[in-house]
Design a protein around this motif. Structure first.
Motif, short mmCIF file in Angstrom:
data_model
loop_
_atom_site.label_atom_id
_atom_site.label_comp_id
_atom_site.label_asym_id
_atom_site.label_seq_id
_atom_site.Cartn_x
_atom_site.Cartn_y
_atom_site.Cartn_z
N MET A 1 0.85 -1.18 0.00
CA MET A 1 0.00 0.00 0.00
C MET A 1 0.89 1.25 0.00
N TYR A 2 0.43 2.30 -0.65
CA TYR A 2 1.20 3.54 -0.73
C TYR A 2 0.24 4.72 -0.71
N GLN A 3 0.76 5.86 -0.26
CA GLN A 3 -0.07 7.05 -0.13
C GLN A 3 0.48 8.28 -0.83
N THR A 4 1.60 8.18 -1.44
CA THR A 4 2.21 9.37 -2.03
C THR A 4 1.51 9.76 -3.32
N ALA A 5 1.21 11.03 -3.41
CA ALA A 5 0.61 11.59 -4.61
C ALA A 5 1.55 12.68 -5.14
N TYR A 6 1.53 12.87 -6.43
CA TYR A 6 2.45 13.81 -7.07
C TYR A 6 1.66 14.85 -7.86
N HIS A 7 2.03 16.09 -7.67
CA HIS A 7 1.48 17.20 -8.45
C HIS A 7 2.53 17.51 -9.51
N VAL A 8 2.18 17.25 -10.76
CA VAL A 8 3.11 17.44 -11.86
C VAL A 8 2.56 18.51 -12.80
N VAL A 9 3.42 19.40 -13.23
CA VAL A 9 3.04 20.45 -14.17
C VAL A 9 4.08 20.46 -15.29
N TRP A 10 3.60 20.49 -16.53
CA TRP A 10 4.51 20.66 -17.66
C TRP A 10 3.85 21.47 -18.75
N CYS A 11 4.68 21.98 -19.66
CA CYS A 11 4.23 22.94 -20.67
C CYS A 11 4.62 22.48 -22.07
N PRO A 12 3.85 22.94 -23.06
CA PRO A 12 4.29 22.74 -24.44
C PRO A 12 5.57 23.55 -24.70
N LYS A 13 6.32 23.11 -25.67
CA LYS A 13 7.55 23.81 -26.06
C LYS A 13 7.20 25.28 -26.37
N TYR A 14 8.07 26.16 -25.95
CA TYR A 14 7.90 27.62 -26.15
C TYR A 14 6.66 28.16 -25.45
N ARG A 15 6.09 27.37 -24.56
CA ARG A 15 4.86 27.72 -23.81
C ARG A 15 3.73 28.15 -24.77
#
Length: 127
Positions: A1-15
């Protein structure tokens, strides 16, 4: 069992502001599909025109770097096939910027992150 959650943010090239309309819909479906296939639990996601917020949990046997590599790589390949017009905007063949943000959350802060991401949906409507 695990509880870690990740908030990930990424962008398109050149935003570039390309994550709208059909492209955003396709991306949302692809993320759900890839995560389901890999056993990643999507807690919430928000696709903005120039970036993505993804809040997810996955087994500790996976590294966050590998999960992000899989998500960015698979979505880029499939989006270029489904929406070839993206290649005109992103002429060098890369959909995503190479960098990304990641933060971890346990049970206490997970709800705060979820509310933050969901709140961006309401703010988006005001732009």
């Amino acid at each position: 069992m695990y509880q870690t959650a990740y908030h990930v943010v990424w962008c398109p090239k050149y935003r570039r502001r390309i994550l709208t309309g059909d492209v955003a819909q396709t991306l949302g479906s692809l993320l759900a599909e890839i995560c389901a296939e890999r056993g990643y639990a999507v807690l919430t996601k928000e696709i903005q025109p120039d970036h993505i917020h993804l809040f997810l949990s996955f087994p500790p046997s996976e590294s966050i770097a590998n999960v992000v590599r899989v998500l960015k790589g698979a979505t880029a390949r499939k989006l270029f096939v489904a929406h070839p017009e993206l290649k005109q905007t992103l002429w060098d063949g890369h959909l995503w910027s190479p960098s990304y943000y990641v933060g971890t959350a346990g049970n206490v802060s997970a709800e705060i992150i979820r509310k933050y991401i969901e709140r961006t949906e309401h703010i988006k409507g005001r732009r």
